[in-house]
Write a protein that holds these residues in place. Sequence first.
Motif, PDB file in Angstrom:
ATOM      1  N   HIS A   1      -1.045  -0.012   8.914  1.00  0.00           N
ATOM      2  CA  HIS A   1      -1.260   1.430   8.367  1.00  0.00           C
ATOM      3  C   HIS A   1      -0.105   2.340   9.098  1.00  0.00           C
ATOM      4  O   HIS A   1      -0.371   3.576   9.102  1.00  0.00           O
ATOM      5  CB  HIS A   1      -2.519   2.128   8.644  1.00  0.00           C
ATOM      6  CG  HIS A   1      -3.708   1.471   7.818  1.00  0.00           C
ATOM      7  ND1 HIS A   1      -4.127   1.637   6.762  1.00  0.00           N
ATOM      8  CD2 HIS A   1      -4.484   0.477   8.094  1.00  0.00           C
ATOM      9  CE1 HIS A   1      -4.851   0.950   6.109  1.00  0.00           C
ATOM     10  NE2 HIS A   1      -5.185   0.332   7.184  1.00  0.00           N
ATOM     11  N   ARG A   2       1.159   1.697   9.471  1.00  0.00           N
ATOM     12  CA  ARG A   2       2.046   2.436   9.591  1.00  0.00           C
ATOM     13  C   ARG A   2       3.214   2.618   8.677  1.00  0.00           C
ATOM     14  O   ARG A   2       3.020   1.991   7.488  1.00  0.00           O
ATOM     15  CB  ARG A   2       3.092   1.705  10.959  1.00  0.00           C
ATOM     16  CG  ARG A   2       2.284   1.474  11.963  1.00  0.00           C
ATOM     17  CD  ARG A   2       2.901   0.630  13.133  1.00  0.00           C
ATOM     18  NE  ARG A   2       3.403  -0.585  12.417  1.00  0.00           N
ATOM     19  CZ  ARG A   2       3.655  -1.655  13.218  1.00  0.00           C
ATOM     20  NH1 ARG A   2       3.726  -1.846  14.366  1.00  0.00           N
ATOM     21  NH2 ARG A   2       3.995  -2.837  12.600  1.00  0.00           N
ATOM     22  N   ILE A   3       3.695   3.529   8.443  1.00  0.00           N
ATOM     23  CA  ILE A   3       4.682   4.142   7.349  1.00  0.00           C
ATOM     24  C   ILE A   3       5.872   3.420   7.581  1.00  0.00           C
ATOM     25  O   ILE A   3       6.509   3.412   8.728  1.00  0.00           O
ATOM     26  CB  ILE A   3       5.024   5.363   7.304  1.00  0.00           C
ATOM     27  CG1 ILE A   3       3.696   6.314   7.046  1.00  0.00           C
ATOM     28  CG2 ILE A   3       6.019   5.999   6.349  1.00  0.00           C
ATOM     29  CD1 ILE A   3       3.914   7.828   6.989  1.00  0.00           C
TER      30      ILE A   3
ATOM     31  N   ARG B   1       9.303   3.595  10.100  1.00  0.00           N
ATOM     32  CA  ARG B   1       9.957   2.458  10.695  1.00  0.00           C
ATOM     33  C   ARG B   1      10.711   1.858   9.470  1.00  0.00           C
ATOM     34  O   ARG B   1      10.258   1.498   8.345  1.00  0.00           O
ATOM     35  CB  ARG B   1       8.738   1.484  11.386  1.00  0.00           C
ATOM     36  CG  ARG B   1       7.911   2.094  12.270  1.00  0.00           C
ATOM     37  CD  ARG B   1       6.749   1.347  12.651  1.00  0.00           C
ATOM     38  NE  ARG B   1       7.222   0.138  13.291  1.00  0.00           N
ATOM     39  CZ  ARG B   1       6.983  -0.004  14.483  1.00  0.00           C
ATOM     40  NH1 ARG B   1       6.480   0.778  15.321  1.00  0.00           N
ATOM     41  NH2 ARG B   1       7.435  -1.291  15.072  1.00  0.00           N
ATOM     42  N   LEU B   2      11.847   1.127  10.407  1.00  0.00           N
ATOM     43  CA  LEU B   2      12.627   0.154   9.201  1.00  0.00           C
ATOM     44  C   LEU B   2      12.947  -0.974  10.062  1.00  0.00           C
ATOM     45  O   LEU B   2      12.847  -1.004  11.028  1.00  0.00           O
ATOM     46  CB  LEU B   2      13.674   1.060   8.818  1.00  0.00           C
ATOM     47  CG  LEU B   2      13.675   2.435   8.291  1.00  0.00           C
ATOM     48  CD1 LEU B   2      14.033   3.723   9.033  1.00  0.00           C
ATOM     49  CD2 LEU B   2      14.292   2.347   7.051  1.00  0.00           C
TER      50      LEU B   2
ATOM     51  N   ALA C   1       6.104   2.570   2.040  1.00  0.00           N
ATOM     52  CA  ALA C   1       4.763   2.020   2.028  1.00  0.00           C
ATOM     53  C   ALA C   1       4.183   2.175   3.260  1.00  0.00           C
ATOM     54  O   ALA C   1       4.685   2.461   4.455  1.00  0.00           O
ATOM     55  CB  ALA C   1       5.001   0.683   1.580  1.00  0.00           C
ATOM     56  N   LEU C   2       2.777   1.732   3.255  1.00  0.00           N
ATOM     57  CA  LEU C   2       2.163   1.466   4.484  1.00  0.00           C
ATOM     58  C   LEU C   2       1.836  -0.225   4.922  1.00  0.00           C
ATOM     59  O   LEU C   2       1.688  -0.869   3.842  1.00  0.00           O
ATOM     60  CB  LEU C   2       0.550   1.924   4.435  1.00  0.00           C
ATOM     61  CG  LEU C   2       0.639   3.597   4.288  1.00  0.00           C
ATOM     62  CD1 LEU C   2      -0.938   3.698   4.225  1.00  0.00           C
ATOM     63  CD2 LEU C   2       1.182   3.935   5.520  1.00  0.00           C
TER      64      LEU C   2
ATOM     65  N   MET D   1       0.829  -1.203   0.191  1.00  0.00           N
ATOM     66  CA  MET D   1       0.052   0.078  -0.096  1.00  0.00           C
ATOM     67  C   MET D   1       0.892   1.442  -0.017  1.00  0.00           C
ATOM     68  O   MET D   1       1.831   1.396   0.663  1.00  0.00           O
ATOM     69  CB  MET D   1      -0.998   0.011   1.193  1.00  0.00           C
ATOM     70  CG  MET D   1      -2.180   0.749   1.018  1.00  0.00           C
ATOM     71  SD  MET D   1      -3.259   0.981   2.668  1.00  0.00           S
ATOM     72  CE  MET D   1      -3.158  -0.888   3.145  1.00  0.00           C
ATOM     73  N   SER D   2       0.557   2.257  -0.744  1.00  0.00           N
ATOM     74  CA  SER D   2       1.530   3.373  -0.944  1.00  0.00           C
ATOM     75  C   SER D   2       0.728   4.548   0.037  1.00  0.00           C
ATOM     76  O   SER D   2      -0.201   4.414   0.438  1.00  0.00           O
ATOM     77  CB  SER D   2       1.566   4.010  -2.261  1.00  0.00           C
ATOM     78  OG  SER D   2       0.120   4.317  -2.807  1.00  0.00           O
ATOM     79  N   ILE D   3       1.689   5.667   0.284  1.00  0.00           N
ATOM     80  CA  ILE D   3       1.262   6.634   1.224  1.00  0.00           C
ATOM     81  C   ILE D   3       0.881   7.727   0.327  1.00  0.00           C
ATOM     82  O   ILE D   3       1.523   8.014  -0.699  1.00  0.00           O
ATOM     83  CB  ILE D   3       2.271   6.869   2.173  1.00  0.00           C
ATOM     84  CG1 ILE D   3       3.552   7.847   1.661  1.00  0.00           C
ATOM     85  CG2 ILE D   3       2.686   5.715   3.081  1.00  0.00           C
ATOM     86  CD1 ILE D   3       4.243   8.545   2.666  1.00  0.00           C
TER      87      ILE D   3
END
Length: 100
Positions: free
Chosen positions: A93-95, A74-75, A88-89, A1-3
């Motif tokens: 729904h976190r980036i 987050r990574l 992405a999400l 999912m893109s932001i």
Amino acid sequence: MSINVFRCTHCDTTLFPARYLCPSCGGAEWSAFEAEGGTVTAATAVRRRVGADNGGDIHLASVATEAGPIVIARLDSPVEIGDVVSLALDAQHRIVARRD
Ligand SMILES: [Zn+2]
């Protein structure tokens, strides 16, 4: 999912996340477009509490998107300032960011 980031249709100010009114001109109409990636401008790691599951640090980065707004992502692994990442999400729904 893109932001999605948001551009004021009146003055072209770009924002993330969306707001009701543009802080620059007071406009209330936005066009949304995808932010697929950006450049890390700051990075840090947050140490998890002892005893928490999924041990290990949480890596966070400020990412200046190609579209303009800065987002916090987050990574899975550490990154450095200047690294180029894709955005992405996740399912919550976190980036999330990934080094390209
Ligand atoms: Zn505006």
